[in-house]
Motif scaffolding. Structure first.
Motif, mmCIF file in Angstrom:
data_model
loop_
_atom_site.group_PDB
_atom_site.id
_atom_site.type_symbol
_atom_site.label_atom_id
_atom_site.label_comp_id
_atom_site.label_asym_id
_atom_site.label_seq_id
_atom_site.Cartn_x
_atom_site.Cartn_y
_atom_site.Cartn_z
ATOM 1 N N VAL A 158 0.806 -1.100 0.235
ATOM 2 C CA VAL A 158 0.075 0.209 -0.231
ATOM 3 C C VAL A 158 0.799 1.273 -0.092
ATOM 4 N N LEU A 159 0.136 2.474 -0.256
ATOM 5 C CA LEU A 159 0.971 3.547 0.113
ATOM 6 C C LEU A 159 0.472 4.115 1.343
ATOM 7 N N ALA A 160 1.408 4.308 2.469
ATOM 8 C CA ALA A 160 1.218 4.527 3.865
ATOM 9 C C ALA A 160 0.423 5.821 4.021
ATOM 10 N N CYS A 161 0.534 6.583 3.072
ATOM 11 C CA CYS A 161 -0.181 7.958 3.355
ATOM 12 C C CYS A 161 -1.671 7.921 2.814
ATOM 13 N N ILE A 162 -2.201 6.940 2.118
ATOM 14 C CA ILE A 162 -3.554 7.044 1.822
ATOM 15 C C ILE A 162 -3.906 5.768 2.412
ATOM 16 N N THR A 163 -3.557 4.970 3.446
ATOM 17 C CA THR A 163 -4.105 3.718 4.074
ATOM 18 C C THR A 163 -4.503 4.093 5.209
ATOM 19 N N PRO A 164 -5.809 4.117 5.677
ATOM 20 C CA PRO A 164 -6.228 4.238 7.183
ATOM 21 C C PRO A 164 -5.910 3.476 7.965
ATOM 22 N N LEU A 165 -5.415 3.753 9.087
ATOM 23 C CA LEU A 165 -5.228 2.937 10.291
ATOM 24 C C LEU A 165 -6.598 2.144 10.773
ATOM 25 N N ALA A 166 -7.671 2.951 10.730
ATOM 26 C CA ALA A 166 -8.808 1.973 11.064
ATOM 27 C C ALA A 166 -9.007 0.751 10.238
ATOM 28 N N GLY A 167 -9.330 -0.184 11.002
ATOM 29 C CA GLY A 167 -9.633 -1.249 10.142
ATOM 30 C C GLY A 167 -8.678 -2.362 10.069
ATOM 31 N N LEU A 168 -7.194 -1.908 10.469
ATOM 32 C CA LEU A 168 -6.076 -2.802 10.219
ATOM 33 C C LEU A 168 -6.163 -3.697 11.340
ATOM 34 N N LYS A 169 -5.749 -4.656 11.261
ATOM 35 C CA LYS A 169 -5.650 -5.782 12.167
ATOM 36 C C LYS A 169 -4.389 -5.613 12.937
ATOM 37 N N GLN A 170 -4.422 -5.739 14.306
ATOM 38 C CA GLN A 170 -3.180 -5.300 15.302
ATOM 39 C C GLN A 170 -2.674 -6.672 15.832
ATOM 40 N N PRO A 171 -1.351 -6.614 15.948
ATOM 41 C CA PRO A 171 -0.606 -5.443 15.613
ATOM 42 C C PRO A 171 -0.113 -5.357 14.155
ATOM 43 N N ILE A 172 -0.018 -3.981 13.834
ATOM 44 C CA ILE A 172 -0.281 -3.530 12.235
ATOM 45 C C ILE A 172 1.314 -3.696 11.894
ATOM 46 N N VAL A 173 1.554 -5.003 10.881
ATOM 47 C CA VAL A 173 2.822 -5.211 10.748
ATOM 48 C C VAL A 173 3.380 -4.627 9.277
ATOM 49 N N ILE A 174 4.322 -3.882 9.600
ATOM 50 C CA ILE A 174 5.060 -3.044 8.309
ATOM 51 C C ILE A 174 6.098 -3.494 8.049
ATOM 52 N N ARG A 175 6.127 -3.931 6.725
ATOM 53 C CA ARG A 175 7.562 -4.464 6.204
ATOM 54 C C ARG A 175 7.867 -3.681 4.888
ATOM 55 N N PRO A 176 9.360 -3.648 4.471
ATOM 56 C CA PRO A 176 9.587 -2.922 3.257
ATOM 57 C C PRO A 176 8.724 -3.779 1.974
ATOM 58 N N LEU A 177 8.587 -3.039 0.748
ATOM 59 C CA LEU A 177 7.962 -3.889 -0.339
ATOM 60 C C LEU A 177 8.824 -5.121 -0.359
ATOM 61 N N PRO A 178 8.033 -6.017 -0.716
ATOM 62 C CA PRO A 178 8.658 -7.453 -0.885
ATOM 63 C C PRO A 178 9.728 -7.450 -2.307
ATOM 64 N N ARG A 179 10.868 -8.478 -2.076
ATOM 65 C CA ARG A 179 11.634 -8.751 -3.280
ATOM 66 C C ARG A 179 12.817 -7.884 -3.574
ATOM 67 N N LEU A 180 12.595 -6.692 -3.289
ATOM 68 C CA LEU A 180 13.616 -5.800 -3.569
ATOM 69 C C LEU A 180 14.532 -5.617 -2.442
ATOM 70 N N PRO A 181 15.911 -5.414 -2.748
ATOM 71 C CA PRO A 181 16.999 -5.260 -1.752
ATOM 72 C C PRO A 181 16.652 -4.449 -0.704
#
Lengths: 114, 234
Positions: free
Chosen positions: B72-95
């Motif tokens: 997702v784009l962090a700036c347009i993704t509402p926190l409401a509705g996200l399952k906790q703990p909210i797991v944030i990782r870098p985009l997959p596969r790129l170094p």
């Protein structure tokens, strides 16, 4: 920046995969209808389904389509997961021979029904 | 008052430590805000946390991250509705360069490879190269891409062959110029694309369509390129 042309491969295989899917999408329901149209479906009736020549030809076409579709599917999987070229070519070859053998076997089975 | 719980991927290449997940908490008052607001607040707590952001309104495409398994784009993704703990990782596969910051070089290499610019060798007209409204409409759903990388890094075909498969973003841009009535390099573009890897790794998985923050459809673009190749070949 150099603009290196593609390998000019992939389109034919992609088309054949779609063509084989089309054959199966028509052939399998047609066969089910054909089988369902029999009053009883015991062993003798099942066997007699394959006596007419059109049934043999249609059956073989479907088997060919399955084998071609499966080989192309395996090719995609090997491209994704088997990056060692020699091993990949060996796998293409092995499954090609195996599936060709299945095809010949299917001819023997279908034309063996009299 | 309850809190918002986060689990964020941390990696510092300058330490010898392996990547790890770090827990953070924020006041529940943040719940009405976006993931990027939370990241900015967490950076106040811990200024070693690294991530990219710029426009904070879904236009620049710099804050693509993986939140609870979805790009997702962090700036347009509402926190409401996200399952906790909210797991944030870098985009997959790129170094990973650091924490949530990924190296986009491979992604940009594929983008450059499709020559994402108009090729027209005719003398430049006095004003502009005209298009009919219908010709212009062909570019809708193609030109809006912001190159955030959410689609390409969500694509399993890209995961397995990131060096050879162009990926959804570059394919969308390739079609954007193939579809442009003013472009004269269609044949060369199709020559470049007709390849088992560059184009034909696309199997219509459609992860790209699902995650695109701009609602674009790279799978359809790849399909249209295939249709043009068929038209050319048969």
């Amino acid at each position: 920046m150099p603009h290196v042309a593609g390998a000019h491969r992939g389109l034919d295989i992609w088309l054949i995969q779609r063509a084989s899917a089309l054959v199966l999408a028509i052939g399998l329901p047609a066969f089910l209808l054909y089988a369902a149209s029999q009053p009883v479906l015991d062993y003798a009736a099942w066997r007699s389904l394959f006596v007419p020549l059109p049934a043999k030809v249609g059956g073989l076409l479907c088997i060919l389509a399955v084998l071609v579709h499966a080989w192309i599917g395996l090719r995609e999987i090997f491209i994704d997961y088997v990056h060692h070229l020699g091993l990949r070519v060996l796998l293409y070859f092995a499954f090609g021979v195996l599936y060709l053998g299945c095809l010949i076997w299917a001819v023997d089975i279908l034309w063996g029904v009299q | 008052m309850s809190t918002l719980r986060f689990s964020i991927y941390r990696y510092d290449p300058e330490s010898n430590a392996a990547p790890r997940m770090q827990s953070y908490e924020l006041d529940a008052g943040f719940k009405g805000q976006m993931v990027l607001d939370a990241l900015l607040a967490l950076k106040e707590q811990d200024d070693s946390l690294g991530f990219r952001r710029s426009c904070r309104e879904g236009v620049c495409g710099s804050d693509g991250v993986n939140v609870n398994g979805t790009n997702v784009l962090a700036c347009i993704t509402p926190l409401a509705g996200l399952k906790q703990p909210i797991v944030i990782r870098p985009l997959p596969r790129l170094p990973v360069v650091r924490d949530l910051i990924v190296d986009m070089a491979e992604f940009m290499r594929h983008y450059r490879a499709v020559k994402p610019y108009l090729i027209n060798l005719e003398p430049e007209p006095e004003n502009e190269r005209l298009q009919s409204p219908e010709e212009r409409a062909e570019l809708d759903g193609l030109y809006e891409c912001i190159l955030c990388g959410c689609c390409t890094t969500a694509c399993p075909s890209f995961w397995w062959n990131p060096d050879k498969f162009l990926g959804p973003a570059a394919l969308l841009q390739a079609y954007r110029f193939v579809a442009d009535s003013r472009d004269q390099a269609t044949a060369e573009r199709l020559d470049f694309l007709e390849d088992p890897y560059r184009l034909f790794r696309c199997h219509g998985i459609m992860n790209c369509v699902e995650v695109c923050p701009k609602g674009l459809n790279p799978t359809a673009a790849a399909g249209k390129i295939k249709a043009l190749l068929v038209k050319r070949a048969l």
